[in-house]
Write a protein that holds these residues in place. Structure first.
Motif, PDB file in Angstrom:
ATOM      1  N   VAL A  37       0.019  12.713  -5.330  1.00 19.42           N
ATOM      2  CA  VAL A  37       0.375  13.757  -6.287  1.00 19.42           C
ATOM      3  C   VAL A  37       1.687  13.752  -6.557  1.00 19.42           C
ATOM      4  N   LEU A  38       2.641  13.631  -5.438  1.00 12.00           N
ATOM      5  CA  LEU A  38       3.954  13.507  -5.494  1.00 12.00           C
ATOM      6  C   LEU A  38       4.496  12.221  -6.589  1.00 12.00           C
ATOM      7  N   HIS A  39       3.924  11.371  -6.236  1.00  5.24           N
ATOM      8  CA  HIS A  39       4.209  10.042  -6.818  1.00  5.24           C
ATOM      9  C   HIS A  39       3.934  10.034  -8.326  1.00  5.24           C
ATOM     10  N   THR A  40       2.704  10.377  -8.444  1.00  2.29           N
ATOM     11  CA  THR A  40       2.173  10.444 -10.008  1.00  2.29           C
ATOM     12  C   THR A  40       3.094  11.561 -10.696  1.00  2.29           C
ATOM     13  N   VAL A  41       3.455  12.752 -10.289  1.00  7.15           N
ATOM     14  CA  VAL A  41       4.407  13.609 -10.784  1.00  7.15           C
ATOM     15  C   VAL A  41       5.657  12.864 -11.028  1.00  7.15           C
ATOM     16  N   LYS A  46       9.523  10.459 -14.836  1.00  3.45           N
ATOM     17  CA  LYS A  46      10.563   9.328 -15.208  1.00  3.45           C
ATOM     18  C   LYS A  46      10.195   8.662 -16.525  1.00  3.45           C
ATOM     19  N   VAL A  47       8.708   8.892 -16.944  1.00  5.05           N
ATOM     20  CA  VAL A  47       8.501   8.175 -18.073  1.00  5.05           C
ATOM     21  C   VAL A  47       8.972   9.232 -19.324  1.00  5.05           C
ATOM     22  N   ILE A  48       8.616  10.602 -19.115  1.00  3.66           N
ATOM     23  CA  ILE A  48       9.036  11.734 -19.893  1.00  3.66           C
ATOM     24  C   ILE A  48      10.645  11.593 -20.271  1.00  3.66           C
ATOM     25  N   ASN A  50      12.665   8.756 -19.519  1.00  2.00           N
ATOM     26  CA  ASN A  50      12.935   7.639 -20.667  1.00  2.00           C
ATOM     27  C   ASN A  50      12.691   8.007 -21.920  1.00  2.00           C
ATOM     28  N   LEU A  51      11.457   8.415 -22.268  1.00  2.00           N
ATOM     29  CA  LEU A  51      11.118   8.691 -23.748  1.00  2.00           C
ATOM     30  C   LEU A  51      12.363   9.584 -24.193  1.00  2.00           C
ATOM     31  N   TYR A  52      12.412  10.591 -23.509  1.00  4.12           N
ATOM     32  CA  TYR A  52      13.587  11.647 -24.121  1.00  4.12           C
ATOM     33  C   TYR A  52      14.687  10.898 -24.584  1.00  4.12           C
ATOM     34  N   HIS A  53      15.303  10.003 -23.596  1.00  4.01           N
ATOM     35  CA  HIS A  53      16.584   9.353 -23.745  1.00  4.01           C
ATOM     36  C   HIS A  53      16.402   8.206 -24.522  1.00  4.01           C
ATOM     37  N   CYS A  54      15.250   7.786 -25.075  1.00  4.09           N
ATOM     38  CA  CYS A  54      14.960   6.605 -25.980  1.00  4.09           C
ATOM     39  C   CYS A  54      15.147   5.473 -25.162  1.00  4.09           C
ATOM     40  N   ARG A  55      14.823   5.186 -24.052  1.00  2.00           N
ATOM     41  CA  ARG A  55      15.005   3.948 -23.029  1.00  2.00           C
ATOM     42  C   ARG A  55      13.519   3.604 -22.828  1.00  2.00           C
ATOM     43  N   LEU A  56      13.107   2.830 -23.766  1.00  2.56           N
ATOM     44  CA  LEU A  56      11.597   2.511 -23.966  1.00  2.56           C
ATOM     45  C   LEU A  56      11.413   1.057 -23.356  1.00  2.56           C
ATOM     46  N   SER A  57      12.458   0.513 -23.008  1.00  2.00           N
ATOM     47  CA  SER A  57      12.395  -0.925 -22.270  1.00  2.00           C
ATOM     48  C   SER A  57      12.397  -0.690 -20.704  1.00  2.00           C
ATOM     49  N   GLU A  58      12.711   0.772 -20.258  1.00  2.06           N
ATOM     50  CA  GLU A  58      12.710   1.039 -18.873  1.00  2.06           C
ATOM     51  C   GLU A  58      11.163   1.454 -18.445  1.00  2.06           C
ATOM     52  N   ILE A  59      10.667   1.829 -19.432  1.00  2.00           N
ATOM     53  CA  ILE A  59       9.241   2.568 -19.086  1.00  2.00           C
ATOM     54  C   ILE A  59       8.360   1.597 -18.193  1.00  2.00           C
ATOM     55  N   PRO A  60       8.171   0.378 -18.596  1.00  2.00           N
ATOM     56  CA  PRO A  60       7.257  -0.412 -17.726  1.00  2.00           C
ATOM     57  C   PRO A  60       7.812  -0.654 -16.292  1.00  2.00           C
ATOM     58  N   GLN A  61       8.948  -0.702 -16.005  1.00  2.00           N
ATOM     59  CA  GLN A  61       9.600  -0.816 -14.404  1.00  2.00           C
ATOM     60  C   GLN A  61       9.135   0.583 -13.880  1.00  2.00           C
ATOM     61  N   VAL A  62       8.938   1.524 -14.539  1.00  4.83           N
ATOM     62  CA  VAL A  62       8.822   2.812 -13.875  1.00  4.83           C
ATOM     63  C   VAL A  62       7.326   2.948 -13.591  1.00  4.83           C
ATOM     64  N   VAL A  63       6.494   2.623 -14.649  1.00  6.02           N
ATOM     65  CA  VAL A  63       5.090   2.743 -14.407  1.00  6.02           C
ATOM     66  C   VAL A  63       4.375   1.758 -13.456  1.00  6.02           C
ATOM     67  N   PHE A  64       5.045   0.644 -13.527  1.00  2.00           N
ATOM     68  CA  PHE A  64       4.546  -0.574 -12.636  1.00  2.00           C
ATOM     69  C   PHE A  64       5.283  -0.857 -11.480  1.00  2.00           C
ATOM     70  N   ALA A  65       6.180   0.201 -11.133  1.00  2.00           N
ATOM     71  CA  ALA A  65       7.150  -0.091  -9.895  1.00  2.00           C
ATOM     72  C   ALA A  65       6.201  -0.336  -8.864  1.00  2.00           C
ATOM     73  N   SER A  66       6.571  -1.211  -7.744  1.00  4.61           N
ATOM     74  CA  SER A  66       6.216  -1.047  -6.700  1.00  4.61           C
ATOM     75  C   SER A  66       7.047  -0.979  -5.493  1.00  4.61           C
ATOM     76  N   GLU A  67       6.460  -0.200  -4.489  1.00  3.81           N
ATOM     77  CA  GLU A  67       7.373   0.193  -3.311  1.00  3.81           C
ATOM     78  C   GLU A  67       7.569  -0.982  -2.300  1.00  3.81           C
ATOM     79  N   LEU A  68       6.431  -2.033  -2.573  1.00  5.42           N
ATOM     80  CA  LEU A  68       6.726  -3.112  -1.599  1.00  5.42           C
ATOM     81  C   LEU A  68       8.125  -4.010  -2.185  1.00  5.42           C
TER      82      LEU A  68
END
Length: 126
Positions: A37-41, A46-48, A50-68
Motif C-alpha cells: 500500500v505504501l509503495h502504491t501510494v 510521484k505520477v501525479i 510529474n503530471l502536474y509539473h509536466c515531466r511526462l518523460s519521467e513517468i515510466p521511470q517512476v511506474v516501472f522503477a525496480s528496487e533491485l
C-alpha cells in the motif's frame, strides 16, 4: 461532527493495530500488505507530481522503477572514495578493544580448564 469523531477513532485504532502487528510479525502478510500500500501510494503521488509539473518523460521511470536496481560505482569512483578524517583511527581503537576483550575471555577459559578440567567460566550461560 459524529462522523469526524468516528473517522478519528477508526484511524487511531487502525494505527495501533498496524503498529502491534508490525512489531510482532515484521515479515508477515499484514506487514507485506502495508508495504505494498505504501509503495502504491508513493507511486501514485510521484505520477501525479510529474503530471502536474509536466515531466511526462519521467513517468515510466517512476511506474516501472525496480528496487533491485542499485547505483553501482565504477572502480575509479571506489578508488576516489576516502574515509572521513579520524574514522580509520577510531576503527583501529575499537578493533584493539575487541581483541583485548577476546584475549581476556580466552585467558579465563584456559585458566578455568587448567584448574578443574573442562569447567565453564562463571559468566557462561547454561
Amino acid at each position: 461532527l459524529p462522523a469526524v469523531l468516528i473517522l478519528l477513532f477508526v484511524t487511531l485504532f487502525g494505527m495501533v493495530v498496524t503498529a502491534h502487528r508490525m512489531e510482532h510479525s515484521p515479515e508477515g502478510t499484514f506487514a507485506n500488505c502495508c508495504r505494498v500500500v505504501l509503495h502504491t501510494v508513493n507511486c501514485i503521488y510521484k505520477v501525479i507530481y510529474n503530471l502536474y509539473h509536466c515531466r511526462l518523460s519521467e513517468i515510466p521511470q517512476v511506474v516501472f522503477a525496480s528496487e533491485l536496481e542499485e547505483d553501482e560505482y565504477t572502480d575509479e569512483e571506489i578508488e576516489r572514495m576516502r574515509l572521513r578524517p579520524g574514522i580509520e583511527r577510531a576503527l583501529d581503537v575499537e578493533h584493539r578493544k575487541a581483541l583485548r576483550k577476546v584475549g581476556i575471555e580466552m585467558n579465563k577459559i584456559q585458566v578455568s580448564q587448567k584448574k578443574g578440567g573442562l569447567q565453564r567460566p562463571a559468566n557462561a550461560r547454561r
